[in-house]
Design a protein around this motif. Structure first.
Motif, short mmCIF file in Angstrom:
data_model
loop_
_atom_site.label_atom_id
_atom_site.label_comp_id
_atom_site.label_asym_id
_atom_site.label_seq_id
_atom_site.Cartn_x
_atom_site.Cartn_y
_atom_site.Cartn_z
N VAL A 208 1.03 -1.13 -0.05
CA VAL A 208 0.04 0.17 0.04
C VAL A 208 1.05 1.29 -0.08
O VAL A 208 0.39 2.17 -0.70
CB VAL A 208 -0.97 0.08 1.09
N LEU A 220 -9.24 -0.07 -6.23
CA LEU A 220 -9.27 -1.36 -5.31
C LEU A 220 -10.34 -2.33 -6.02
O LEU A 220 -11.57 -1.96 -6.40
CB LEU A 220 -9.59 -0.91 -3.97
N LEU A 235 -7.84 7.83 -0.32
CA LEU A 235 -7.89 6.72 0.30
C LEU A 235 -7.40 6.85 1.80
O LEU A 235 -7.83 6.20 2.76
CB LEU A 235 -6.91 5.76 -0.36
N TYR A 253 -7.15 1.55 3.53
CA TYR A 253 -7.12 0.23 2.74
C TYR A 253 -8.12 -0.56 3.44
O TYR A 253 -9.01 -1.20 3.14
CB TYR A 253 -6.03 -0.40 2.25
#
Lengths: 266, 262
Positions: A208, A220, A235, A253
């Motif tokens: 990431v 994603l 994000l 994430y």
């Protein structure tokens, strides 16, 4: 200095470099990409997703290696999902597969030149283009070493060199950072930023922080579908201290994935 | 094309006459770029001074060329090498099998010629190796390039045939059965490519080898008789089959652009 051909200065007639609508691709019998909608323009796009999300299958379909079994896929305005001629799209494509095979007896220069020839580059420019690609990935000192004598990280860079040798308009890198040491990873990020100014780069990775540092956009996917698409900043802002992860991007994430799984469970 | 400048204009241009205005110099230069005749006239009017300068430049350029790195050798050799290195083991294996078959036939003269029975299969291991996911390590890279397709497969097949056919021709000429040795081999190569466009070249080659061994080789060894298919009368049929299969393969050229045939 090289002459610029009219083909290079022609106005583009396609809104997206890569455009997928309801794309379905099989990996063996399993439908690994299942109804994916995706539009990618110029810039570096980081493709994130858990194992088995369909990242590699998507890469192979965009690289015109696998034939989609449903939906639409266009590359630079050329349809590559049916029986259409793939050659114009393939000439403008660079691809580094996840596990890339090579001929161990070839030197780096021979390998990159051979790939340039396969990509139908004009013969006169192949030697120069191969040298430039090898320089860009920092392998100039090993240009005449045989591939079987190279370490994993050097092989990965030789793979990146063959992918960029034809100055592709769509560059697909599947796990390019595997085997690179921290310094080389920083160099690769620099190269990605440089390439992303005029190329559509799609980088699949598990890291990431690479995405947060080098990409202009994050894509994603999970279970063959698009979950989220946005900037690395957006994000990072999604996560808070309650989510797993050591950086803002990692927390974002895990927050996204958790939210997606909760929605899917309902 | 502009009108040719007069000889006196060219003389003045060559001599660097300051009386010639810039617009005239430009128009003479543009004209010279496109007109070989006027360039020849210009060469006749050059002054000793400019000839000395040109000679000096030529010497300097020659010196730099001699001192610089040697021109890089051509890359054409690489392409052939990848094929030969990858295919040689398979072709060597085929040749060994054929030589063994010839020796066996020599030792057992009452049996049908083993070389003749195996000749149709001779190029198939090489053709399978030329277009196989398992045997070409760079298959995934190659499958995404514009060169991937029937033309590339045919080029690789031609290399295999160029290595196998001389061996077969050697045996065939020895036994006076050249056509029966070579035509079935070409027909089977074309059949492998055609079937390969449906199920993949590797699988097609294995399938055809198994089928021929089971349907023709085994029974003729059991009965110790050469099958009808390999009698001299069948030559015409093999020729027709070769041409038909090759033509059908060309019609299916589009199928070879994707991975499925690998």
């Amino acid at each position: 200095m090289r002459a610029v051909s009219t083909a290079e200065t022609a106005a583009t007639t396609h809104p997206w470099a890569v455009h997928a609508e309801g794309l379905k691709v099989r990996a063996g019998r399993h439908l690994a990409v299942d109804g994916l909608d995706l539009s990618l323009g110029t810039g570096v796009h980081g493709l994130l997703g858990p194992n088995g999300a369909g990242k590699t299958t998507l890469m192979r379909a965009v690289a015109t290696v696998l034939k989609p079994c449903g939906g639409r896929l266009t590359l630079l305005g050329c349809a590559v999902d049916g029986r259409a001629d793939l050659r114009p799209a393939r000439r403008a494509l660079g691809y580094l597969p996840q596990h890339f095979g090579f001929y161990p007896r070839f030197t780096v220069r021979e390998f990159v030149s051979y790939m340039a020839w396969l990509k139908e580059m004009p013969k006169a420019g192949i030697g120069e283009a191969a040298q430039r690609a090898i320089d860009r990935v920092g392998l100039a000192a090993k240009a005449d070493a045989r591939l079987r004598t190279l370490s994993g990280g050097m092989l990965r860079r030789a793979g990146i060199a063959q992918a960029i040798v034809n100055d592709p308009q769509v560059l697909l890198l599947d796990e390019p950072t595997v085997g690179l040491d921290p310094e080389q990873r920083l160099d690769l990020r620099e190269l990605l930023r440089d390439l992303g100014t005029d190329t559509c780069v799609l980088v699949s990775t598990h890291l990431v922080e690479d995405v947060a540092a080098a990409c202009t956009e994050v894509v994603l996917i999970n279970e063959g579908r698009l979950v989220w698409q946005g900037t690395p900043g957006a994000l990072a802002s999604l996560g808070d201290d309650g989510h797993a992860g050591d950086s803002a991007a990692e927390r974002g994430y895990s927050a996204l994935l958790r939210r997606h799984r909760a929605e899917a469970a309902r | 094309m502009t009108t040719h400048p007069t000889l006196s204009d060219i003389d003045r241009y060559a001599g660097g006459d300051p009386g010639l205005d810039e617009a005239t110099v430009w128009s003479i230069e543009v004209h010279l770029e496109g007109c070989a005749d006027c360039r020849a006239r210009l060469a006749g009017s050059t002054t000793a001074e400019s000839r000395a300068l040109i000679a000096e430049v030529a010497v300097a350029v020659d010196r730099e060329i001699a001192a610089g790195p040697a021109p890089r050798r051509s890359h054409a050799g690489i392409r052939q090498r990848v094929l030969v290195v990858a295919l040689l083991p398979w072709v060597a294996m085929t040749t060994t099998v054929l030589v063994t078959a010839a020796l066996l036939s020599h030792l057992l003269p009452e049996m049908p010629s083993l070389v003749l029975l195996l000749a149709p299969l001779a190029p198939l291991p090489g053709v399978a190796a030329a277009w196989s996911r398992r045997l070409d390590p760079a298959w995934e890279l190659i499958a995404g390039t514009p060169s991937a397709g029937l033309a590339m497969l045919l080029r690789r097949t031609a290399v295999v045939l160029a290595l196998v056919i001389p061996v077969l021709a050697g045996f065939g000429a020895g036994q006076g059965e050249l056509a029966l040795m070579l035509l079935p081999c070409l027909a089977f190569t074309a059949a492998t490519l055609l079937l390969g466009s449906l199920v993949g070249v590797h699988r097609a080659a294995i399938g055809l080898m198994v089928a021929w061994a089971a349907v023709v080789v085994a029974p003729s060894l059991a009965t110790a008789e050469l099958p009808v298919l390999l009698e001299p009368a069948a030559t015409g049929a093999w020729a027709v089959a070769t041409v038909a299969l090759a033509a059908l393969t060309l019609l299916r050229a589009g199928q070879f652009r994707r991975l499925t045939t690998f």
